[in-house]
Design a protein around this motif. Structure first.
Motif, PDB file in Angstrom:
ATOM      1  N   UNK A  21       0.816  -1.210   0.000  1.00 29.64           N
ATOM      2  CA  UNK A  21       0.000   0.000   0.000  1.00 29.64           C
ATOM      3  C   UNK A  21       0.850   1.261   0.000  1.00 29.64           C
ATOM      4  N   UNK A  22       1.957   1.235   0.726  1.00 29.96           N
ATOM      5  CA  UNK A  22       2.850   2.398   0.774  1.00 29.96           C
ATOM      6  C   UNK A  22       3.477   2.651  -0.591  1.00 29.96           C
ATOM      7  N   UNK A  23       3.916   1.577  -1.266  1.00 25.85           N
ATOM      8  CA  UNK A  23       4.507   1.744  -2.601  1.00 25.85           C
ATOM      9  C   UNK A  23       3.477   2.261  -3.598  1.00 25.85           C
ATOM     10  N   UNK A  24       2.231   1.810  -3.456  1.00 23.09           N
ATOM     11  CA  UNK A  24       1.184   2.309  -4.349  1.00 23.09           C
ATOM     12  C   UNK A  24       0.985   3.807  -4.162  1.00 23.09           C
ATOM     13  N   UNK A  25       1.019   4.281  -2.906  1.00 23.95           N
ATOM     14  CA  UNK A  25       0.878   5.711  -2.642  1.00 23.95           C
ATOM     15  C   UNK A  25       2.068   6.493  -3.188  1.00 23.95           C
ATOM     16  N   UNK A  26       3.264   5.913  -3.093  1.00 27.07           N
ATOM     17  CA  UNK A  26       4.449   6.590  -3.636  1.00 27.07           C
ATOM     18  C   UNK A  26       4.337   6.696  -5.148  1.00 27.07           C
ATOM     19  N   UNK A  27       3.850   5.637  -5.794  1.00 29.95           N
ATOM     20  CA  UNK A  27       3.640   5.697  -7.244  1.00 29.95           C
ATOM     21  C   UNK A  27       2.633   6.783  -7.600  1.00 29.95           C
ATOM     22  N   UNK A  28       1.600   6.931  -6.791  1.00 32.47           N
ATOM     23  CA  UNK A  28       0.610   7.976  -7.045  1.00 32.47           C
ATOM     24  C   UNK A  28       1.219   9.371  -6.944  1.00 32.47           C
ATOM     25  N   UNK A  29       2.233   9.523  -6.103  1.00 30.23           N
ATOM     26  CA  UNK A  29       2.896  10.821  -5.975  1.00 30.23           C
ATOM     27  C   UNK A  29       3.515  11.238  -7.303  1.00 30.23           C
ATOM     28  N   UNK A  30       4.166  10.302  -7.986  1.00 31.21           N
ATOM     29  CA  UNK A  30       4.849  10.631  -9.243  1.00 31.21           C
ATOM     30  C   UNK A  30       3.895  10.553 -10.432  1.00 31.21           C
ATOM     31  N   UNK A  31       2.917   9.653 -10.382  1.00 34.37           N
ATOM     32  CA  UNK A  31       1.888   9.603 -11.417  1.00 34.37           C
ATOM     33  C   UNK A  31       2.397   9.316 -12.806  1.00 34.37           C
ATOM     34  N   UNK A  32       3.476   8.555 -12.923  1.00 33.92           N
ATOM     35  CA  UNK A  32       4.010   8.226 -14.242  1.00 33.92           C
ATOM     36  C   UNK A  32       3.429   6.903 -14.737  1.00 33.92           C
ATOM     37  N   UNK A  33       3.254   6.753 -16.058  1.00 31.91           N
ATOM     38  CA  UNK A  33       3.385   7.788 -17.097  1.00 31.91           C
ATOM     39  C   UNK A  33       2.123   8.623 -17.203  1.00 31.91           C
ATOM     40  N   UNK A  34       2.309   9.916 -17.521  1.00 31.53           N
ATOM     41  CA  UNK A  34       1.165  10.821 -17.627  1.00 31.53           C
ATOM     42  C   UNK A  34       1.598  12.066 -18.391  1.00 31.53           C
ATOM     43  N   UNK A  35       0.632  12.693 -19.051  1.00 26.20           N
ATOM     44  CA  UNK A  35       0.931  13.926 -19.778  1.00 26.20           C
ATOM     45  C   UNK A  35       1.147  15.108 -18.854  1.00 26.20           C
ATOM     46  N   UNK A  36       0.772  14.941 -17.584  1.00 26.32           N
ATOM     47  CA  UNK A  36       0.913  16.041 -16.636  1.00 26.32           C
ATOM     48  C   UNK A  36       1.951  15.763 -15.554  1.00 26.32           C
ATOM     49  N   UNK A  37       2.638  14.628 -15.633  1.00 30.95           N
ATOM     50  CA  UNK A  37       3.630  14.274 -14.631  1.00 30.95           C
ATOM     51  C   UNK A  37       4.955  14.970 -14.917  1.00 30.95           C
ATOM     52  N   UNK A  38       5.933  14.756 -14.045  1.00 29.40           N
ATOM     53  CA  UNK A  38       7.196  15.487 -14.117  1.00 29.40           C
ATOM     54  C   UNK A  38       7.952  15.230 -15.414  1.00 29.40           C
ATOM     55  N   UNK A  39       7.946  13.989 -15.903  1.00 34.33           N
ATOM     56  CA  UNK A  39       8.700  13.684 -17.113  1.00 34.33           C
ATOM     57  C   UNK A  39       8.192  14.511 -18.295  1.00 34.33           C
ATOM     58  N   UNK A  40       6.873  14.623 -18.442  1.00 31.29           N
ATOM     59  CA  UNK A  40       6.310  15.417 -19.528  1.00 31.29           C
ATOM     60  C   UNK A  40       6.635  16.899 -19.351  1.00 31.29           C
ATOM     61  N   UNK A  41       6.647  17.364 -18.116  1.00 30.47           N
ATOM     62  CA  UNK A  41       6.932  18.782 -17.871  1.00 30.47           C
ATOM     63  C   UNK A  41       8.405  19.103 -18.109  1.00 30.47           C
ATOM     64  N   UNK A  42       9.269  18.142 -17.811  1.00 31.96           N
ATOM     65  CA  UNK A  42      10.678  18.330 -18.154  1.00 31.96           C
ATOM     66  C   UNK A  42      10.847  18.447 -19.675  1.00 31.96           C
ATOM     67  N   UNK A  43      10.148  17.580 -20.392  1.00 26.13           N
ATOM     68  CA  UNK A  43      10.254  17.636 -21.848  1.00 26.13           C
ATOM     69  C   UNK A  43       9.737  18.960 -22.385  1.00 26.13           C
ATOM     70  N   UNK A  44       8.658  19.468 -21.805  1.00 20.38           N
ATOM     71  CA  UNK A  44       8.141  20.779 -22.220  1.00 20.38           C
ATOM     72  C   UNK A  44       9.190  21.864 -21.997  1.00 20.38           C
ATOM     73  N   UNK A  45       9.928  21.762 -20.890  1.00 18.80           N
ATOM     74  CA  UNK A  45      10.952  22.768 -20.601  1.00 18.80           C
ATOM     75  C   UNK A  45      12.088  22.697 -21.625  1.00 18.80           C
ATOM     76  N   UNK A  46      12.520  21.474 -21.947  1.00 18.78           N
ATOM     77  CA  UNK A  46      13.590  21.353 -22.939  1.00 18.78           C
ATOM     78  C   UNK A  46      13.116  21.852 -24.307  1.00 18.78           C
ATOM     79  N   UNK A  47      11.863  21.569 -24.656  1.00 13.64           N
ATOM     80  CA  UNK A  47      11.316  22.098 -25.909  1.00 13.64           C
ATOM     81  C   UNK A  47      11.272  23.621 -25.866  1.00 13.64           C
ATOM     82  N   UNK A  48      11.020  24.164 -24.671  1.00 12.93           N
ATOM     83  CA  UNK A  48      11.025  25.615 -24.524  1.00 12.93           C
ATOM     84  C   UNK A  48      12.391  26.208 -24.797  1.00 12.93           C
ATOM     85  N   UNK A  49      13.456  25.532 -24.357  1.00 12.68           N
ATOM     86  CA  UNK A  49      14.815  26.005 -24.649  1.00 12.68           C
ATOM     87  C   UNK A  49      15.085  25.949 -26.152  1.00 12.68           C
ATOM     88  N   UNK A  50      14.565  24.937 -26.815  1.00 14.93           N
ATOM     89  CA  UNK A  50      14.725  24.870 -28.280  1.00 14.93           C
ATOM     90  C   UNK A  50      14.054  26.048 -28.954  1.00 14.93           C
TER      91      UNK A  50
END
Length: 501
Positions: free
Chosen positions: A98-127
Motif C-alpha cells: 500500500x505504501x509503494x502504491x501511494x508513492x507511485x501515485x505521488x509521481x503519477x508516471x506515465x502521464x501527460x501532466x507528470x514530471x517527465x512530460x513537464x521536463x520535456x516541455x521545458x527542454x522544448x522551450x529552450x529549443x
C-alpha cells in the motif's frame, strides 16, 4: 444387584446429557457467523456403577447412566500459531504494498501532466528560445514551463512528506492499540484461569483471547505460547509482552522524526517503557512495515533522497550552462549572456537562500525554484555564447542562441535530470511490483491457513443440524425410558398384591 429405582436415574442423566448437547448445538448455530467463534462439542462418558468396587464384591449393575465430562473447543493449536504468523506476514506485506502504491501515485508516471512530460516541455522551450533568441515570448513561455517543473518537484516532495506524517501518526495510534490489546489479553488470562480452576467453562473467553492475540499479531507480529494453568504468554519479537496476568507497554522512542527533514537529526524506532531507551522493540506486522517506512534509512526517506537527487542534478546541470561555469568538450569555459549583457546568474535557486559550508545553495526537491530575477526580466535569460551588447571580452556583439541550444541538449544527457528521474521511476516500478507479488503470494498462504483452521474449528450448519436431530432423538428416547420405568413402578407399587381382594 441394581436398585429397582436405579433406572430412573439412568434415564434422568440421559435427559440432562442430551439437553446439554442440544444447548451446545444451539450455541454453535447461534454463533455460526460470529468472527473468532470456535465450534464446541460435548464430551459424554458412561458412568460406572462400581466407582469403588470391593475385592470380592460382585454386581450385575450395567452402569448408572451418562455424564457430560466437558465441553470441548474444537481448536488446533498448531494451526492457531501458524495463523498468527501468517496474518502478521500478510499485514506487513499489505502495508508495504500500500505504501509503494501511494508513492507511485505521488509521481503519477506515465502521464501527460507528470514530471517527465513537464521536463520535456521545458527542454522544448529552450529549443524555441534557441530558434528565436531575441524574442521575449518564447522566453516567457520557457520560464513558465521551468516554474511548472520546479512546482512539480515541490509538490512531489510535499506529497512524500505528507505520506510520512500520516504514517507517523498511524504508528502512534497503533502503539496505543498494542498496549490496550496486551492489557486485554492479560485480563482475559486472569478470567480464564479463575474460571478453569473453579470448574467452569471458559470457551467464549478463550475465543475472545484468540481474537486479541491475532489482532496483536497483525499489528506487531506477536506470537503466543500456552501455559499449563490455561493462561497464554504473548511475545513481540523475542520479548514477552504478556506474562500470564501482567502486560508491558511500548512507546515511540523520543525524540523522533515527525517529518522527512527531521531524519537528519532524529530517527523513528519503538522501545519498551520499562527498559532503557536504547533497547528497541523488534516488531513485525503492520507496525514493522511502518517502522521500515519511517526509519532514517527507510523507504520514504530513500525515495525522497532519490527525488532530491533529481532536483539537485537538474539545478546543477542547468545552472552550470546558464551561469557560464560549464566547460565544453575541450575543457574550455562556455560563457553565457542575456540580451541585456547580464551573465553569471543561476537559473534554479534555493527558495529560502540556504547555502552549505562552502557557500553553495542547498537545493532539493522541496526548495527548488526559478530565479526571481529572471522572472522579473526575461532579457537576463542567458541564451547567447557572446555578449549582445559588445561590452564583454572579446568585445564582439553576438546574439547566437548557442547557450539556449546547449541547455536544450541536456534533455539527452545520460547523467542529466531526465536520466536520473527515469532511473528513479524504473526502480520504483520494480519495487512496487515486487511488493505486490509478495503481498499476493502471502495473502494466498494466509487464506489457505485460515481455510484449514475454519474447516476444523468453524461451524458447519449441516453438521449442526445432524447433531440437533441426534440429541433430539436421544432426548425423546430417554423420555420414553423414563415413562416406561414409571409405568413399571406404578404397576409394582399400586397394583401388585391386589389380586383376590
Amino acid at each position: 444387584m441394581g436398585s429397582t429405582f436405579g433406572g430412573l436415574n439412568t434415564a434422568l442423566t440421559s435427559l440432562y446429557a442430551q439437553r446439554r448437547g442440544l444447548d451446545v448445538t444451539g450455541q454453535n448455530i447461534a454463533n455460526a457467523n460470529t468472527e473468532g467463534y470456535t465450534r464446541q462439542r460435548v464430551v459424554m462418558h458412561a458412568q460406572n456403577a462400581n466407582l469403588v468396587p470391593g475385592i470380592y464384591a460382585t454386581t450385575d449393575a450395567v452402569g448408572s447412566g451418562v455424564t457430560v465430562s466437558s465441553v470441548e473447543r474444537l481448536r488446533n493449536s498448531a494451526l492457531d500459531h501458524r495463523s498468527y504468523t501468517e496474518h502478521a506476514n500478510s499485514a506487513y506485506h499489505n502495508e508495504r504494498a500500500g505504501a509503494h502504491a501511494l508513492i507511485e501515485d505521488v509521481f503519477g508516471e506515465p502521464s501527460d501532466t507528470a514530471l517527465q512530460a513537464r521536463l520535456q516541455d521545458m527542454w522544448d522551450g529552450w529549443n524555441a528560445v534557441a530558434a528565436n533568441p531575441s524574442q521575449k515570448a518564447p522566453k516567457a513561455a520557457l520560464l513558465e514551463q521551468a516554474t511548472t517543473v520546479a512546482a512539480s518537484l515541490n509538490d512531489a516532495a510535499g506529497a512524500l512528506n505528507s505520506q510520512y506524517e500520516s504514517t507517523r501518526a498511524g504508528l502512534e495510534t497503533y502503539v496505543g492499540e498494542v498496549n490496550k490489546t496486551a492489557a486485554s489479553i492479560a485480563r482475559l488470562n486472569q478470567e480464564i484461569v479463575v474460571a478453569t480452576q473453579a470448574g467452569l467453562q471458559a470457551n467464549e473467553l478463550m475465543d475472545q483471547r484468540g481474537m486479541q492475540i491475532q489482532k496483536l499479531a497483525e499489528l506487531a507480529g506477536a506470537t503466543a505460547t500456552e501455559m499449563p494453568n490455561g493462561a497464554t504468554s504473548v511475545y513481540i519479537g523475542s520479548a514477552q509482552v504478556v506474562a500470564e496476568f501482567n502486560s508491558r507497554t511500548i512507546a515511540i522512542a523520543q525524540p523522533a522524526a515527525n517529518r522527512i527533514e527531521d531524519l537528519a537529526n532524529y530517527n523513528v524506532s519503538l522501545r519498551w517503557t520499562d527498559l532503557p531507551p536504547e533497547v528497541s522493540v523488534d516488531v513485525g506486522g503492520t507496525m514493522g512495515s511502518q517502522v521500515e517506512l519511517l526509519a532514517r534509512d527507510g523507504t520514504l526517506a530513500g525515495w525522497s533522497k532519490r527525488l532530491d537527487d533529481v532536483a539537485t542534478t537538474l539545478a546543477t546541470t542547468v545552472n552550470s550552462v546558464h551561469n557560464g561555469t560549464a566547460l565544453d568538450a575541450d575543457g574550455n569555459p562556455m560563457p553565457a549572456y542575456g540580451v541585456d549583457g547580464s551573465s553569471g546568474l543561476d537559473f534554479f535557486v534555493e527558495r529560502n537562500g540556504r547555502v552549505d559550508a562552502d557557500g553553495r545553495p542547498v537545493i532539493n526537491a522541496a526548495t527548488i525554484t526559478v530565479n526571481q530575477d529572471l522572472l522579473n526580466n526575461v532579457d537576463k535569460l542567458a541564451v547567447s555564447s557572446g555578449d549582445p551588447t559588445g561590452q564583454a571580452p572579446p568585445g564582439l556583439k553576438v546574439l547566437d542562441g548557442n547557450r539556449a541550444d546547449a541547455l536544450a541538449d541536456l534533455a539527452d544527457s545520460r547523467t542529466g535530470a531526465d536520466a536520473t528521474y527515469q532511473q528513479l521511476i524504473g526502480d520504483l516500478g520494480v519495487a512496487s511490483q515486487s511488493s505486490i507479488r509478495r503481498r499476493d503470494i502471502q495473502n494466498a498462504v494466509t487464506d489457505q491457513v485460515d481455510a484449514a483452521r475454519d474447516a476444523e474449528s468453524g461451524v458447519n450448519l449441516d453438521e449442526e443440524m445432524t447433531n440437533l436431530l441426534t440429541y433430539q432423538r436421544g432426548y425423546e428416547a430417554a423420555s420414553r425410558v423414563l415413562t416406561t420405568i414409571d409405568s413399571m413402578l406404578d404397576q409394582l407399587i399400586n397394583r401388585t398384591g391386589l389380586v383376590g381382594r
